[in-house]
Design an enzyme around this catalytic site. Sequence first.
Site, short mmCIF file in Angstrom:
data_model
loop_
_atom_site.label_atom_id
_atom_site.label_comp_id
_atom_site.label_asym_id
_atom_site.label_seq_id
_atom_site.Cartn_x
_atom_site.Cartn_y
_atom_site.Cartn_z
N PRO A 1 24.60 -14.27 16.78
CA PRO A 1 23.53 -13.31 16.74
C PRO A 1 23.42 -12.56 18.05
O PRO A 1 23.25 -13.16 19.11
CB PRO A 1 22.29 -14.16 16.51
CG PRO A 1 22.75 -15.55 16.30
CD PRO A 1 24.21 -15.59 16.38
N GLU A 2 23.56 -11.26 17.97
CA GLU A 2 23.26 -10.39 19.10
C GLU A 2 21.92 -9.75 18.80
O GLU A 2 21.25 -10.15 17.86
CB GLU A 2 24.39 -9.37 19.27
CG GLU A 2 25.76 -10.04 19.46
CD GLU A 2 26.90 -9.05 19.63
OE1 GLU A 2 26.68 -8.00 20.25
OE2 GLU A 2 28.00 -9.32 19.14
#
Length: 270
Positions: free
Chosen positions: A2-3
């Site tokens: 997850p960015e």
Amino acid sequence: MPELPEVETICHDISASILKQKITSVVIRNFKLRYPISKTLPKILTGQKIEKVSRLGKYILLKTKTGALIIHLGMSGNLQIKPRDHDLAKHEHVNIILANNLSLCYHDPRRFGAILWTTKDSLKHKLLQNLGPDPLHITANHLFERAKSRRLPIKQFIMNNQIITGIGNIYASEILFAAKIDPLQKANSISLNQCKKLIKEAKRILKLAIKHRGTTISDHKDGKGKEGSFQNKLKVYGKEKIPCGKCRTKLKLIKIAGRSTFFCPSCQAT
DNA sequence: ATTTTCTCCTGCATGC
DNA sequence: TGCATGCAGGAGAAAA
């Protein structure tokens, strides 16, 4: 992992189900994350109400009256809302069960994530106090000033969350391609104009990715367990040897600081 | 002070 | 089929 867009999507999704809810119990099946989860966490959280859900870079903050729960998803983590009595998934390490009979489920196969409790002003927490600005709010001047004293490659520079938060390996390649900047160009040789372009493209791409509910290459799931679709919009990430969409030159894969980096050697020539 | 390397962990693809 | 190898979206800590 997850960015920024993925964390933003998850944060948004879980908010409606957990906001203003009282925590009735907390189940921890595996304490061993990046940092060990506090043994007293269930005792601390039970009975408290979640007053605010927010994102700081790639961190998610659940605020209560007495403190905040700091959650990081590492490389492979996600948070999902499930019925209280759902079937247990593999690697579902923590459940935060709420008065509405829903469960906030932390799932993280690689266990590089973190769940920490702080009673201080959460922004003063060691992990959060030195974070750089969010790319959706940063100015070109700020980035330019910070870059002056750094000679590492610009790609590494923008992935440093002390400089700017939320940009990980996928979006770093995408942003630099859109801004036509060579990922290997030294940070201290980046012009103010390049900074402007970089930030403009960062904002555009990250917002677009949020609209598409994130990039699912293998792990990312939203707060309801669904996949994102921005992987279909990627221009360079994972596309080595494929012709560049702008100039047809074959895209290249190189390693920068050990991380795969995708770019067009022609469009992004220094 | 900045930059590079190492580390945490599981799962998956690849090659023998 | 089984086993070894390498790689994966992060980022702090240690080493250089």
